[in-house]
Design a protein around this motif. Structure first.
Motif, PDB file in Angstrom:
ATOM      1  N   LEU A  87       4.792   5.336   2.227  1.00 20.61           N
ATOM      2  CA  LEU A  87       5.007   6.712   2.677  1.00 20.61           C
ATOM      3  C   LEU A  87       5.428   6.748   4.140  1.00 20.61           C
ATOM      4  CD1 LEU A  87       1.960   8.438   0.955  1.00 20.61           C
ATOM      5  CD2 LEU A  87       4.364   8.713   0.345  1.00 20.61           C
ATOM      6  N   ASP A  88       4.796   5.903   4.951  1.00 16.87           N
ATOM      7  CA  ASP A  88       5.120   5.894   6.376  1.00 16.87           C
ATOM      8  C   ASP A  88       6.533   5.370   6.619  1.00 16.87           C
ATOM      9  OD1 ASP A  88       4.273   5.897   9.319  1.00 16.87           O
ATOM     10  OD2 ASP A  88       4.905   3.813   9.019  1.00 16.87           O
ATOM     11  N   PRO A 113       2.327  11.346   6.129  1.00 14.21           N
ATOM     12  CA  PRO A 113       0.953  10.916   5.870  1.00 14.21           C
ATOM     13  C   PRO A 113       0.603  11.034   4.393  1.00 14.21           C
ATOM     14  CG  PRO A 113       0.958  13.113   6.818  1.00 14.21           C
ATOM     15  CD  PRO A 113       2.377  12.635   6.847  1.00 14.21           C
ATOM     16  N   ARG A 114      -0.462  10.374   4.023  1.00 15.08           N
ATOM     17  CA  ARG A 114      -0.908  10.382   2.630  1.00 15.08           C
ATOM     18  C   ARG A 114      -1.469  11.761   2.278  1.00 15.08           C
ATOM     19  NH1 ARG A 114      -3.003   6.099  -0.615  1.00 15.08           N
ATOM     20  NH2 ARG A 114      -4.347   6.834  -2.294  1.00 15.08           N
ATOM     21  N   ASN A 115      -0.908  12.385   1.268  1.00 22.94           N
ATOM     22  CA  ASN A 115      -1.457  13.610   0.696  1.00 22.94           C
ATOM     23  C   ASN A 115      -0.963  13.703  -0.740  1.00 22.94           C
ATOM     24  OD1 ASN A 115       1.145  15.033   0.681  1.00 22.94           O
ATOM     25  ND2 ASN A 115       0.871  15.169   2.909  1.00 22.94           N
ATOM     26  N   GLY A 135      -1.506   0.852  -4.363  1.00 24.51           N
ATOM     27  CA  GLY A 135      -0.120   0.617  -3.996  1.00 24.51           C
ATOM     28  C   GLY A 135       0.672   0.147  -5.196  1.00 24.51           C
ATOM     29  N   LEU A 165       2.174  11.556  -2.420  1.00 28.78           N
ATOM     30  CA  LEU A 165       1.927  10.560  -3.464  1.00 28.78           C
ATOM     31  C   LEU A 165       2.700  10.905  -4.740  1.00 28.78           C
ATOM     32  CD1 LEU A 165      -1.893   9.980  -2.970  1.00 28.78           C
ATOM     33  CD2 LEU A 165      -0.059   8.364  -2.494  1.00 28.78           C
ATOM     34  N   ALA A 192       0.826  -1.206   0.000  1.00 29.16           N
ATOM     35  CA  ALA A 192       0.000   0.000   0.000  1.00 29.16           C
ATOM     36  C   ALA A 192       0.863   1.260   0.000  1.00 29.16           C
ATOM     37  CB  ALA A 192      -0.926   0.006   1.210  1.00 29.16           C
ATOM     38  N   SER A 193       0.396   2.263  -0.724  1.00 26.41           N
ATOM     39  CA  SER A 193       1.120   3.542  -0.763  1.00 26.41           C
ATOM     40  C   SER A 193       1.264   4.135   0.630  1.00 26.41           C
ATOM     41  CB  SER A 193       0.377   4.527  -1.674  1.00 26.41           C
ATOM     42  OG  SER A 193       0.333   4.051  -2.993  1.00 26.41           O
ATOM     43  N   ASP A 194       0.224   3.983   1.470  1.00 20.81           N
ATOM     44  CA  ASP A 194       0.292   4.510   2.830  1.00 20.81           C
ATOM     45  C   ASP A 194       1.461   3.905   3.599  1.00 20.81           C
ATOM     46  OD1 ASP A 194      -1.929   5.905   2.171  1.00 20.81           O
ATOM     47  OD2 ASP A 194      -3.303   4.839   3.511  1.00 20.81           O
ATOM     48  N   VAL A 251      -0.898   0.373  10.303  1.00 19.95           N
ATOM     49  CA  VAL A 251      -0.027   1.302   9.588  1.00 19.95           C
ATOM     50  C   VAL A 251       1.323   0.671   9.272  1.00 19.95           C
ATOM     51  CG1 VAL A 251       1.225   3.470   9.793  1.00 19.95           C
ATOM     52  CG2 VAL A 251      -1.148   3.343  10.531  1.00 19.95           C
TER      53      VAL A 251
END
Length: 931
Positions: free
Chosen positions: A69-70, A76-78, A108, A82, A64-66, A434
């Motif tokens: 990023l983490d 956080p996702r924004n 993702g 992205l 997952a992209s989230d 997460v």
């Protein structure tokens, strides 16, 4: 899947334009690099290397992209994040020279890695093959030597990510298992001298691994170096005593004894982890009668059957909701999906005993796989790595029940994509979602249908009375455990005692009723107590003080008042911890509530002494101060009418209210809590605030047509003032109570009450109070047909307010006086009074007063034949009424607009406006009188 180096194509082999796929050799056992035919390159440090590492860790699965990023940037996702991620994915694709290698899908990215392309995968396969032929030492040695030749340094060298660290530990453990296999196989080949140097070096790096120590001692002895073998035992013992405080295992001591007695010493057996133990089948009993939860079961079915779904599912929710029952029920019906076994472990996160540590839990799981004695690693990291090795490639189910936190669970998570893990917890486990990609199922109360079915099933063959079932469902919050306990209690009582049983539930004795003696697992009090015991000190204090709160929900500022906190964000974090523990629920607009059972328990654990009394006093002071400030902003109270400054400075966090809209929203949101606070205060040592609440809320409750609440507040104020002998406070409360009676259509009862209020206030000699009473009497006299008395009282009120300089108050009696004069046909004076009221209301930005006075002017203009002006005045009145958010005034103005349109000959528009008026006014109390 394509074999290594076959040069096959994807899609149809004969398809036009089929693209040739270039095999890639990914190297992670040392510095990260890749090889593509004649191209070879080391992956440079930076975000691209970290991104490639994350994708390789979950090769052929969507990450997952989230999560990316983490892990990569703790971001956080924004949109910006992205975009940044897409740029780096594009660069990795370009580096690999194969756009199809990394696919964007399902929120993702997925990296395709074919069989044999990842060196770590080939390494593990070689070690596993060697373990499978441990009884063939020549083959075993060849396989392990080939595996070790692939090792060029620490795996994923230079990559500093938590997820990668866990994989590095797993691979390091796999390597140690391989070395143990290698050394044992060399001894079986009769070549102890050939591995002594390598073995001694490995033992020096890992002195706490008893199997390695035993192999070194055996190799020295079989090489004819008996004294050095005994010295090696003494060195091993010293390390274990110094580092662990433990003596060597029985196996190692027995080895020393054999050497001392000159008995033959055989080569160590293969590591226990190399051969599988019996298939574990540890699921606990699943009682019959499981009902409902179809959606949660469907989610588990989806997760457990699809290859690309998360391999970890956290079932979270409050105590007693059936998380374990759901997990075990699903596990039993899905056993065939996990042919290699099912493991179940109670982590004791919320039991009376201490929660299992990760190390203890891992030891239990390893023993399930046959790992005992010297084979059991001593450290948590080593145990976790061995457990992952043990279950690698197995199609297994692992149920980790009653977890306390994500940190307790994380070391127990199996590697690979074939093992499915279910975690149950009262904690919301956001970190597990997460950081570890867990899918969460939030288990809430049962639906009405499920709860009713549960009662019917539990009470068979009897059928519960529908009304009894409905009341039980409400009292038990549709909590399955509470419902089962209630059903069991119902079984044991006679039919004539059902009413008494329900009454006990209603009268705040629910926790006593929902308790099966002698069984802590069948007690709602015990369930709630176990959640409460695991709270941190500050969080537990907040929970106790919430038991002091009289309402059904609260915001962060009320919570801050309860615990005497000036930092709202700190309190919000503590509330969040209670939400995560499922002792509170966060609702819309960042408010918090708990069900009656939880609230009853909070009241039990709240201190009945000074702490609770002081907390309640702070809460009442906070509510009163904020209500006064809000009432002033909505023009329902004059500055100084209620002197809150005499109560000292505000010390706890409070909302910032600067506008009419914000103030009215606060009053509307907190109205129920304010009324309940007044009721509770009336019976405590804080009763002095009750009369101030009556004054502060009087006009707001009247204008908003909250007549039941107004009556409750003002009757409480009358009772408190009477008991205290405070005639002035009694008079002010009685004045508001008389206005409530009038709103309800009881003007004949309202007039004597208002006259009594005037008599009570007269001894004070306060001209402001005389003006207030005169204005109220004028309104009541007008509605009871005493026109002359009404005009006199209203003129007197206007004069007194002007003499006192209270121009902010004079617009009310001016408006009523203008309306009354207009009904008498005194058009000029009426218009003069109404226009003066409009000017004053606009000067002081009082939206309700503007709406009221403009409405009067619209009626006057209509009745004097000025239809266009009447329409314009009514439109302005409607805008003010809507801005003020007062349905009563909005309905009256809409109705007047209907009359004006009818007067102007527009029947269609008249009908539409009257229909709108009727819809608004229907929201008010049906039997109430509209002035």
């Amino acid at each position: 899947r394509a074999g290594l180096g076959t040069g096959d194509t994807r899609g149809s082999a004969a398809g036009v334009g089929a693209r040739e796929v270039t095999p890639v050799q990914f190297t992670v056992l040392g510095p990260m690099r890749f090889d593509m035919g004649e191209r070879s390159a080391e992956v440079a440090a930076g975000p691209r290397r970290d991104l490639l590492a994350m994708l390789l860790l979950r090769a052929n699965r969507t990450v997952a992209s989230d999560i990316l990023l983490d892990r990569l940037w703790q971001q956080p996702r924004n949109a910006d994040a992205l975009r940044r991620l897409r740029v780096h994915v594009h660069r990795v694709r370009a580096t690999l020279d194969d756009p199809d290698r990394i696919a964007a899908e399902s929120g993702g990215y997925r990296l395709r890695v074919d069989d044999g392309e990842l060196d770590a995968e080939r390494f593990c396969d070689l070690v596993d093959r060697a373990a499978a032929c441990a009884d063939e030492p020549n083959t075993c040695v060849a396989l392990i030597r080939a595996a070790m030749a692939m090792w060029h340094g620490a795996p994923y060298e230079g990559v500093d990510l938590p997820d990668v660290a866990a994989e590095v530990q797993r691979l390091a453990e796999k390597r140690l298992v391989g070395l143990e296999l290698l050394f044992t196989a060399e001894l079986r080949r009769g070549r102890p001298e050939s591995v002594l140097d390598e073995l001694a070096e490995t033992v020096a790096r890992h002195p706490l691994r008893e199997r390695l120590q035993g192999t070194l001692i055996t190799a020295l002895h079989r090489s004819g170096r008996r004294a050095e073998a005994l010295a090696a035992f003494r060195a091993a013992r010293k390390v274990m005593v110094d580092e662990l405080g433990l003596e060597p295992s029985a196996e190692l001591r027995a080895l020393e004894l054999r050497i001392l007695q000159d008995e033959p010493v055989r080569a160590s057996p293969a590591p226990a982890s190399a051969s599988p133990g019996p298939r574990p089948m540890q699921l606990p009993y699943s009682p019959p009668g499981f009902v409902g939860r179809e959606d949660a079961l469907a989610e588990l079915d989806w997760l457990g059957s699809e290859a690309d779904t998360p391999r970890i599912c956290a079932v979270v929710g409050a105590g007693g909701l059936g998380k374990t029952a759901l997990a075990v029920h699903w596990a039993h019906r899905s056993r065939d999906r996990f042919p290699d076994g099912q493991l179940f472990l109670d982590l004791r996160g919320y039991s009376a005993e201490q929660p299992l540590s990760a190390s203890e839990a891992l030891a239990t799981l390893l023993r399930s796989g046959g790992i005992e004695g010297a084979a059991m690693p001593s450290g948590t990291t080593e145990r976790a790595a061995l457990f992952r090795t043990m279950v690698a490639g197995s199609r297994m189910l692992l149920v980790l029940d009653n977890a306390h936190s994500a940190d307790q669970v994380r070391p127990l998570l199996a590697g690979g994509d074939r093992c499915f893990v279910i975690v149950t917890s009262r904690d919301a486990m956001p970190g597990l979602s997460v950081r570890d990609g867990a899918h969460r199922i939030f288990l809430g109360p049962m639906t009405d249908r499920e709860a009713r079915l549960l009662l019917t099933t539990t009470l068979r063959p009897a059928r519960p009375d529908p009304e009894v079932a409905t009341r039980l469902m409400a009292f038990c919050a549709r909590n399955p455990l509470a419902l089962r306990i209630a059903a069991e209690r119902l079984r044991s009582i006679r039919s004539g005692e059902v009413g008494e049983f329900l009454a006990d539930l209603e009268q705040r004795r629910a926790l006593d009723v929902l308790d099966i003696d002698g069984d802590s697992s069948a007690s709602m009090r015990a369930v709630l107590s176990s959640s409460y015991r695991h709270l941190e000190s500050a969080t537990a204090q907040l929970f106790r003080m919430i038991g002091v709160h009289p309402g059904h929900d609260l915001d962060v500022y009320a919570a801050a008042a309860l615990v005497d906190a000036a930092d709202a964000e700190h309190v919000r974090r503590e509330l969040g911890r209670l939400v995560r523990a499922h002792l509170l629920e966060e609702t819309a607009r960042r408010r918090y509530r708990c069900h009656d059972l939880v609230r009853a328990f909070a009241r039990e654990v709240a201190d009945d002494g000074d702490q609770a009394t002081t907390a309640l006093r702070r809460l009442l002071e906070y509510y009163l101060r904020t209500a006064v400030r809000a009432a002033i902003l909505v023009n329902a109270l004059d500055e100084g009418t209620v002197d809150v400054e005499q109560r000292g400075a505000q010390t706890t966090a409070a909302p910032v209210l600067h506008t009419h809209d914000a103030a009215l929203t606060w009053l509307d949101t907190e109205r129920t809590n304010l009324v309940l606070a007044v009721e509770q205060a009336a019976h405590t040592d804080s009763a002095d605030v009750v009369t101030d609440f009556s004054t502060a809320l009087g006009w707001y409750l009247d204008l908003g047509w909250h007549l039941d609440d107004a009556e409750t507040v003002h009757r409480a104020a009358v009772a408190v003032a009477t008991a205290r002998g405070d005639g002035a406070a009694h008079g002010m409360a009685l004045r508001h109570l008389a206005l409530v009676k009038n709103r309800r259509g009881d003007t004949s009862g309202a007039v004597p009450d208002m006259e009594q209020a005037a008599a009570l206030l007269a001894p004070t000699g306060d001209p402001m109070k005389r003006a207030d009473i005169a204005a109220a009497l004028g309104l009541l006299y007008a509605q009871s047909g005493r026109t002359a008395d009404a005009v006199a009282q209203l003129r007197r009120a206007v004069q007194l307010y002007y003499e006192l300089g209270e121009r902010t108050q004079v617009h009310w009696p001016l408006t009523h006086l203008g309306n009354l004069l207009a009904r008498q046909g005194h058009w000029d004076e009426a218009e003069q009074r109404l226009r003066a009221a409009v000017d004053l209301a606009q000067e002081f930005a009082s939206l309700p007063s503007q709406a009221h006075a403009l409405h009067g002017l619209a009626v006057l203009c209509r009745d004097t034949g000025r239809g266009a002006e009447a329409s314009r005045m009514a439109a302005q009145a409607l805008a003010a009424a809507r801005a003020a958010r007062i349905p009563l005034l909005e309905g009256l103005v809409l109705h007047e607009l209907g009359s004006i349109h009818e007067h102007l000959g527009d029947a269609e528009q008249a009908a539409r406006r009257r229909a709108e008026a009727a819809a608004v006014l229907r929201t008010l109390t049906p039997q109430s009188r509209l002035p």
